[in-house]
Design an enzyme around this catalytic site. Structure first.
Site, PDB file in Angstrom:
ATOM      1  CG  HIS A 289     -43.656 -54.743  79.079  1.00 55.08           C
ATOM      2  ND1 HIS A 289     -44.415 -55.876  79.295  1.00 55.08           N
ATOM      3  CD2 HIS A 289     -43.391 -54.234  80.308  1.00 55.08           C
ATOM      4  CE1 HIS A 289     -44.605 -56.034  80.596  1.00 55.08           C
ATOM      5  NE2 HIS A 289     -43.993 -55.059  81.226  1.00 55.08           N
ATOM      6  CB  SER A 290     -41.883 -58.319  79.622  1.00 57.21           C
ATOM      7  OG  SER A 290     -41.672 -59.476  80.385  1.00 57.21           O
ATOM      8  CG  LEU A 291     -39.361 -62.550  75.597  1.00 55.80           C
ATOM      9  CD1 LEU A 291     -37.917 -62.872  75.943  1.00 55.80           C
ATOM     10  CD2 LEU A 291     -40.168 -63.822  75.373  1.00 55.80           C
TER      11      LEU A 291
END
Length: 499
Positions: A289-291
């Site tokens: 998720h995300s980075l």
């Protein structure tokens, strides 16, 4: 008729017989893997240092007594234990290297980093395989991958018994190591035929506190800004000095900064190498998720394994700067134009980070110091239209993984169609050039931000629905009460809030 005449006649007839043609033997084409069902359990937690402790690499083996998978508490939702993690596999076509062992691939990446350009490999070094990958058309499978990505944020269980991987870590530096680095949770199915690595993502201090936040900001701005987070709003956290003029960038300078050995990509490769050494014969899937989603994508492009991400920051811009291996005919500077990567990026239209629009002067990301200018994803984008379907407004609060699970994945009856978007382009306003690395770079500022060829909304506002504090809503139905899940909801473990 004499014997000689008979012999002559037989020879004449033999000359009239046509030769028998032997059909060529077709190469053996393996059958694509059949659809299968898997039940995953948590087996290990790996932690690799990045900034403060780049040589640190530790592993915690999870026993059946503490193998619970937790979904972290967030915005009124209590932390709870999740039941069996079920997923379906199906045939997935990936173009990848024939020899994908880290011991072979990692030196290639290191050479590209040193020489400043991607090495050209023979077409025979590449293959197109049908592998057993996650079925991204199945809602239950997508939900399971999201839960694995969410689980990567839960710190615990308790005081884990960590073991050093490789050289022993200096015990005098022990304090604070857990807050620096990249963490991956490793799940395996019943017979270890498939493993899933869930990678930890970003935890911005402006929203959720400390932890790995400061290091993530450095990596975010190296990865996802056009040129070191220069020539943007004054709030951006500059991470290098590679701009040489107005919207002119020394891309060699950026590439060198991005490829320092203490960065997340290198840490992720070492983590991957150690996990696959434990499971040498298993299919590997990666979730993040995300980075953590973007870093997962880098690993997938490097080693040719399936990847499923959630609300990932657009990853094509940094992927083109990391020296990743690319097949013949592919543009190394535009990895978003490459098909058959095995990457699927799930997200929704109300998240400005996923959509690549959280970079204006008034954007929440900019106020927090983040320069998220990239807009293109590699592989396929799988987009939930929460703005059109649910009337949501674009806002940073919609980026959180638990909210995505609760308010998006579970609320939709089906998953979105995953689409290939090779036409997307990053940093359209910038002039990028390569150099021999000896130039002196200078910094200049400009009040405007970089535009891109893909049209995105740049308004980062609160969601259309009332905020969590303002609206009254019924107590959420726990996940273990849903048909797919079993288990209870005992006291929550110590956890790390995430964005």
């Amino acid at each position: 008729m004499s014997i000689g005449e008979v012999s002559d006649s037989a020879g004449h007839l033999a000359s009239l017989v046509l030769p028998i043609e032997v059909a060529p033997i077709a190469p053996l084409i393996p059958e694509p893997p059949a659809t299968a069902e898997h039940i995953f359990t948590l087996r290990h937690v790996y932690h690799h240092g990045t900034h403060k402790h780049p040589s640190l690499h530790r592993k915690h083996d999870v026993t059946p007594s503490n193998a619970d998978v937790w979904l972290a508490a967030e915005d009124g939702y209590e932390a709870e234990r999740i039941g069996p993690l079920r997923a379906r596999s199906n045939a997935l076509r990936i173009q990848r290297l024939v020899d994908r062992r880290p011991s072979v691939v990692d030196p290639m990446v290191a050479q590209s980093r040193q020489q400043g350009f991607v090495s050209v490999l023979s077409p025979s070094a590449w293959t197109v395989d049908d592998v057993a990958g996650p079925d991204v058309t199945d809602k239950g499978t997508v939900l399971t991958m999201a839960l694995m990505a969410a689980n990567a944020y839960v710190e615990g269980p308790g005081k884990a018994d960590w073991q050093d991987v490789g050289a022993p870590f200096n015990r005098s530096l022990d304090f604070g190591w857990e807050g620096d680095g990249l963490r991956g949770h490793v799940f395996a199915d019943e017979n270890n035929s498939t493993i899933v690595i869930g990678l930890k993502g970003t935890s911005p201090a402006v929203f959720d506190g400390d932890g790995t936040t400061t290091n993530d900001k450095v990596n975010d701005n190296l990865f996802f800004s056009c040129c070191c987070a220069q020539q943007g709003p004054w709030t951006w956290h500059q991470v290098c000095d590679c701009a040489t003029g107005t919207y002119t960038c020394n891309n060699t300078c950026v590439t060198q900064a991005l490829r320092e050995e203490n960065r997340y990509y290198q840490a992720a490769r070492e983590l991957y190498a150690n996990v696959t050494e434990v499971y040498p014969d298993s299919h590997v899937w990666i979730a993040g998720h995300s980075l953590g989603g973007a870093v997962s994508s880098f690993l997938g492009l490097t080693y040719g394994v399936p990847v499923v991400t959630f609300q990932a920051v657009p990853d094509a811009l940094p992927a083109g700067r990391l020296g990743l291996p690319v097949p013949p005919g592919a543009d190394p500077n535009a990895p978003q134009s490459r098909d058959y990567t095995g990457a699927f990026h799930f997200g929704h239209t109300a998240d400005p980070i996923y959509m690549g629009s959280c970079n204006g002067a008034t954007a929440s990301c900019s106020f927090a110091g983040y320069a998220l200018e990239s807009a293109c994803h590699t592989g396929h984008e799988c987009v939930y239209d929460t703005v059109g379907d649910k009337g949501w407004r674009v806002g940073i609060g919609t980026h959180k993984i638990v909210a995505v699970i609760r308010d998006v994945i579970l609320k939709y009856d089906t998953v979105p169609e995953c689409k290939f978007t090779p036409e997307c382009r990053d940093c359209g306003n910038w002039k990028m050039y390569e150099s021999n690395g000896t130039e002196t770079t200078t910094t200049s500022s400009a009040p405007t931000t970089t535009s891109i060829s893909r049209t995105r909304t740049e308004t980062c506002k609160t969601p259309h629905l009332k905020s969590q504090q303002q609206r009254q809503r019924p107590r959420p139905r726990p996940l273990h009460a849903l048909p797919q899940w079993e288990g209870g909801n005992p006291d929550s473990p110590e956890r790390n809030e995430e964005m």
